[in-house]
Enzyme design. Structure first.
Site, PDB file in Angstrom:
ATOM      1  N   LYS A   1      51.288  46.637  70.887  1.00  0.00           N
ATOM      2  CA  LYS A   1      50.869  47.351  69.956  1.00  0.00           C
ATOM      3  C   LYS A   1      49.903  46.315  69.180  1.00  0.00           C
ATOM      4  O   LYS A   1      50.160  45.083  69.474  1.00  0.00           O
ATOM      5  CB  LYS A   1      51.893  48.003  68.630  1.00  0.00           C
ATOM      6  CG  LYS A   1      52.274  47.069  67.770  1.00  0.00           C
ATOM      7  CD  LYS A   1      53.036  47.619  66.767  1.00  0.00           C
ATOM      8  CE  LYS A   1      52.571  47.844  65.409  1.00  0.00           C
ATOM      9  NZ  LYS A   1      52.423  46.885  64.434  1.00  0.00           N
TER      10      LYS A   1
ATOM     11  N   HIS B   1      58.502  48.112  69.076  1.00  0.00           N
ATOM     12  CA  HIS B   1      59.773  47.361  69.236  1.00  0.00           C
ATOM     13  C   HIS B   1      60.777  48.342  68.181  1.00  0.00           C
ATOM     14  O   HIS B   1      62.111  47.665  68.585  1.00  0.00           O
ATOM     15  CB  HIS B   1      59.644  46.206  68.743  1.00  0.00           C
ATOM     16  CG  HIS B   1      59.476  45.747  67.243  1.00  0.00           C
ATOM     17  ND1 HIS B   1      58.094  46.106  66.688  1.00  0.00           N
ATOM     18  CD2 HIS B   1      60.303  45.331  66.479  1.00  0.00           C
ATOM     19  CE1 HIS B   1      58.236  45.758  65.480  1.00  0.00           C
ATOM     20  NE2 HIS B   1      59.635  45.529  65.151  1.00  0.00           N
TER      21      HIS B   1
ATOM     22  N   LYS C   1      65.450  48.752  68.714  1.00  0.00           N
ATOM     23  CA  LYS C   1      66.586  48.447  67.807  1.00  0.00           C
ATOM     24  C   LYS C   1      67.972  49.154  68.210  1.00  0.00           C
ATOM     25  O   LYS C   1      67.858  50.707  68.183  1.00  0.00           O
ATOM     26  CB  LYS C   1      66.254  48.670  66.359  1.00  0.00           C
ATOM     27  CG  LYS C   1      65.046  47.862  66.007  1.00  0.00           C
ATOM     28  CD  LYS C   1      64.695  47.801  64.399  1.00  0.00           C
ATOM     29  CE  LYS C   1      63.300  47.226  64.063  1.00  0.00           C
ATOM     30  NZ  LYS C   1      63.480  45.731  64.117  1.00  0.00           N
TER      31      LYS C   1
ATOM     32  N   GLU D   1      59.545  45.434  53.186  1.00  0.00           N
ATOM     33  CA  GLU D   1      59.802  44.111  53.721  1.00  0.00           C
ATOM     34  C   GLU D   1      59.441  43.013  52.407  1.00  0.00           C
ATOM     35  O   GLU D   1      58.683  43.307  51.481  1.00  0.00           O
ATOM     36  CB  GLU D   1      58.448  43.615  54.533  1.00  0.00           C
ATOM     37  CG  GLU D   1      58.733  44.430  55.912  1.00  0.00           C
ATOM     38  CD  GLU D   1      57.547  44.078  56.723  1.00  0.00           C
ATOM     39  OE1 GLU D   1      57.955  43.484  57.758  1.00  0.00           O
ATOM     40  OE2 GLU D   1      56.411  44.382  56.809  1.00  0.00           O
TER      41      GLU D   1
ATOM     42  N   ASP E   1      49.439  49.730  60.538  1.00  0.00           N
ATOM     43  CA  ASP E   1      50.292  48.607  61.058  1.00  0.00           C
ATOM     44  C   ASP E   1      51.585  49.356  61.274  1.00  0.00           C
ATOM     45  O   ASP E   1      52.432  48.841  62.162  1.00  0.00           O
ATOM     46  CB  ASP E   1      50.366  47.584  59.922  1.00  0.00           C
ATOM     47  CG  ASP E   1      51.270  46.241  60.661  1.00  0.00           C
ATOM     48  OD1 ASP E   1      51.125  46.180  61.641  1.00  0.00           O
ATOM     49  OD2 ASP E   1      51.832  45.804  59.928  1.00  0.00           O
TER      50      ASP E   1
ATOM     51  N   HIS F   1      55.800  52.715  64.152  1.00  0.00           N
ATOM     52  CA  HIS F   1      57.350  52.564  63.606  1.00  0.00           C
ATOM     53  C   HIS F   1      57.688  53.797  62.975  1.00  0.00           C
ATOM     54  O   HIS F   1      58.929  54.425  62.948  1.00  0.00           O
ATOM     55  CB  HIS F   1      57.492  51.438  62.867  1.00  0.00           C
ATOM     56  CG  HIS F   1      56.981  50.046  63.449  1.00  0.00           C
ATOM     57  ND1 HIS F   1      56.904  50.139  64.942  1.00  0.00           N
ATOM     58  CD2 HIS F   1      56.449  49.045  63.040  1.00  0.00           C
ATOM     59  CE1 HIS F   1      56.408  48.759  65.126  1.00  0.00           C
ATOM     60  NE2 HIS F   1      56.107  48.277  64.161  1.00  0.00           N
TER      61      HIS F   1
ATOM     62  N   LYS G   1      54.709  45.223  51.853  1.00  0.00           N
ATOM     63  CA  LYS G   1      54.915  44.021  52.001  1.00  0.00           C
ATOM     64  C   LYS G   1      55.347  43.636  50.810  1.00  0.00           C
ATOM     65  O   LYS G   1      54.798  44.098  49.590  1.00  0.00           O
ATOM     66  CB  LYS G   1      53.838  43.211  52.828  1.00  0.00           C
ATOM     67  CG  LYS G   1      53.348  43.579  53.899  1.00  0.00           C
ATOM     68  CD  LYS G   1      53.544  42.666  55.016  1.00  0.00           C
ATOM     69  CE  LYS G   1      53.162  43.050  56.602  1.00  0.00           C
ATOM     70  NZ  LYS G   1      54.082  42.957  57.319  1.00  0.00           N
TER      71      LYS G   1
HETATM   72  C1  BG6 Z   1      55.088  44.911  63.219  1.00  0.00           C
HETATM   73  C2  BG6 Z   1      54.015  44.708  62.201  1.00  0.00           C
HETATM   74  O1  BG6 Z   1      54.730  45.756  64.171  1.00  0.00           O
HETATM   75  O2  BG6 Z   1      56.424  45.338  62.723  1.00  0.00           O
HETATM   76  C3  BG6 Z   1      54.570  43.740  61.018  1.00  0.00           C
HETATM   77  O3  BG6 Z   1      52.685  44.392  62.895  1.00  0.00           O
HETATM   78  C4  BG6 Z   1      55.788  44.170  60.490  1.00  0.00           C
HETATM   79  O4  BG6 Z   1      53.695  43.614  60.034  1.00  0.00           O
HETATM   80  C5  BG6 Z   1      56.894  44.195  61.610  1.00  0.00           C
HETATM   81  O5  BG6 Z   1      56.411  42.964  59.751  1.00  0.00           O
HETATM   82  C6  BG6 Z   1      58.152  44.922  61.337  1.00  0.00           C
HETATM   83  O6  BG6 Z   1      59.095  44.628  61.915  1.00  0.00           O
HETATM   84  P1  BG6 Z   1      60.702  44.504  61.930  1.00  0.00           P
HETATM   85  O7  BG6 Z   1      61.369  44.737  63.012  1.00  0.00           O
HETATM   86  O8  BG6 Z   1      60.877  43.178  61.146  1.00  0.00           O
HETATM   87  O9  BG6 Z   1      60.885  45.547  60.531  1.00  0.00           O
END
Ligand code: BG6
Length: 497
Positions: A160, A190, A194, A228, A247, A252, A348
């Site tokens: 991505k 990703h 999980k 986050e 993002d 996600h 964030k």
């Molecule tokens: C990424 C984003 O795809 O996913 C990031 O670009 C983000 O900005 C991250 O922090 C979050 O992933 P995870 O696995 O920490 O929830």
């Protein structure tokens, strides 16, 4: 998806384009290390880093080793202490190819490497800047490297971000599909690596209990949150042109939405699962510009709790209007979910790290225990926590022991850590293994990606000329306007943590 007794994946040469970048050292190498530890890599699996820097194979291995042994440098799931014997085994598989991604000579060198193997299998992992995705794919095609007619498989993993809006995602899909088949393309998200995300499907579809109330008769609304605590860290330049919506949402958060909302697939194969996911994301109602503004809230973190504001981060425009927080209300137009809002938020620099899905059930039909304190009971939530404390919890009302009739909220729960011994994992292990074995279930199909962008495009369009970016202090849970989004529907966000 992985079975309990997992055999090693077939032999292959795995070419990592962008070998000197962050993703390879932080996530892909730790994942390959974990796969090797678990005996899941064939003895003839070779890993070839491809990048423009002049590095020897030994130098490449040494750099990765140094990175992995520096404490706390690896991403989540990286080995805390490197087992040197295990590393040595992995290092023997490593090689390096210096090459410009745009130069046909790079691809000739790759072809020669593949020709020397007996299996002819190759995976090309594009861990590069997104501008190279179509360029590398095109050159792989021109060099005949995507041709499977001689027997070996040829697969391309695309990282991505996959496009920046609907048009660019469609254009990228078109360029990839010009030189390869859909079944050769592995678009990574990703989140799908999980365990807790994969578990949503297992929980929903292997426990008959859930299906009976998994619909608009019993569910009032659904909340999906990815909060986050980190800021933009070293990615200011990327993030400032991207923002929280692009993002996190079409990828996600929509993957989580799809897992929760999809219909039961006819089988657990890639086609059936991906078909249902694409369908439900495709059923997200496209808002008119006016409703897109009404149903979205943008926020940006300002200084707070001794943390700097977003505009003071490195490589961020001091007048930036980029959102670091977004909250949305979306509706899914199908029979199961008609009338059930899905509220999504991500940000964030929020107060806690918490990725969770909170399913809020309709209340009991009337206040049965009229005279009790708390006569109007809180709604029942099913919380599926993706991270950091993986598990599922049901909020229930119970009678507090004692002579008086007093209600209290209690939890019925399952935490992964109480039941399973989980070895450290980055999430990429499953994805790499599945790519090696040719299982596309956990990868995004073209239509799924495009449906995701189609659903967020109205927000992107509406924000060009309208709406406001609300400030929130770093360390707090987004702007007040994010609470109002639910407040006006007489609802509130589930407490994080
Ligand atoms: C990424 C984003 O795809 O996913 C990031 O670009 C983000 O900005 C991250 O922090 C979050 O992933 P995870 O696995 O920490 O929830």
């Amino acid at each position: 998806m992985k079975k309990t007794k997992t055999p090693a994946a077939p032999p292959c040469t795995l070419f990592l384009f962008g070998a000197n970048g962050d993703l390879v050292k932080r996530l892909l190498m730790p994942a390959l290390y974990n796969l090797s530890r678990d005996g899941l890599l064939d003895r003839n699996l070779r890993i070839v880093g491809v990048d423009h820097n002049e590095v020897t194979a030994e130098g490449f291995a040494e750099r990765l080793h140094d990175f992995l042994t520096e404490r706390d440098k690896g991403g989540e799931g990286a080995p805390k202490t490197l087992d040197e014997a295990l590393w040595a085994k992995l290092a023997r598989r490593l090689d390096y190819q210096t090459g410009d991604f745009l130069d046909p000579a790079t691809y000739q060198a790759i072809a020669q490497r593949i020709a020397k193997t007996s299996h002819g299998n190759a995976i090309f992992y594009l861990a590069t800047s997104p501008r190279f995705f179509p360029e590398v794919a095109q050159r792989l095609g021109e060099a005949g490297l995507l041709d499977e007619s001689s027997g070996g498989f040829r697969r391309v993993v695309v990282e991505k971000p996959f496009g920046t809006d609907l048009a660019s995602a469609q254009a990228l899909n078109a360029r990839l599909l010009k030189v390869m088949d859909e079944r050769q393309i592995y678009r990574i998200d990703h989140y799908l690596g999980k365990e807790t995300v994969q578990n949503i499907l297992v929980s929903r579809f292997s426990n008959g209990l859930f299906e009976s109330f998994w619909n608009n008769h019993y569910i009032d609304h659904v909340q999906i949150t990815a909060a986050e605590t980190v800021g933009v860290e070293t990615r200011g330049a990327f993030y400032d042109s991207t923002g929280a919506l692009r993002d996190m949402v079409p990828n996600h958060l929509f993957q989580l939405l799809a897992m929760v909302a999809m219909e039961p697939p006819a089988a657990f194969g890639a086609d059936a699962v991906r078909g249902e996911k694409a369908k439900v994301v495709g059923a997200i109602r496209p808002w008119s510009p006016k409703l897109a503004l009404k149903n979205s809230v943008r926020g940006q973190y300002a200084a707070g709790k001794r943390m700097r504001g977003y505009r003071d981060e490195a490589n961020v425009d001091p007048k930036s209007q980029t959102e670091t927080y977004v909250a949305l209300k979306v509706m899914i137009d199908n029979w199961r979910w008609a009338g059930v809002p899905f509220y999504l938020r991500t940000g964030k620099r929020m107060s806690v790290r918490d990725t969770e899905i909170a399913i809020c059930f309709k209340p009991a039909p009337y206040a049965q225990f009229r005279d009790m304190e708390l006569a109007q009971p809180k709604p029942n939530y099913l919380k599926i926590q993706i991270q950091p404390n993986e598990g599922m919890w049901f909020d229930l009302q119970a009678k507090r022991p004692g002579p008086e009739l007093v209600m209290e909220n209690v939890e019925l729960g399952f935490a992964y850590k109480d039941f399973f011994k989980m070895s450290p994992a980055t999430g990429y292990e499953t994805l790499i293994y599945d790519c090696l074995t040719g299982d596309q279930t956990l990868f995004q199909r073209a239509d799924n990606i495009e449906n995701g962008w189609r659903a967020v495009q109205p927000f992107l369009d509406a924000w060009v000329n309208g709406g406001e970016v609300h400030e929130y202090p770093a360390g707090e849970d987004g702007p007040e306007a994010g609470n109002d989004l639910l407040g006006r529907d007489h609802r509130e966000w589930h407490t994080l943590g």
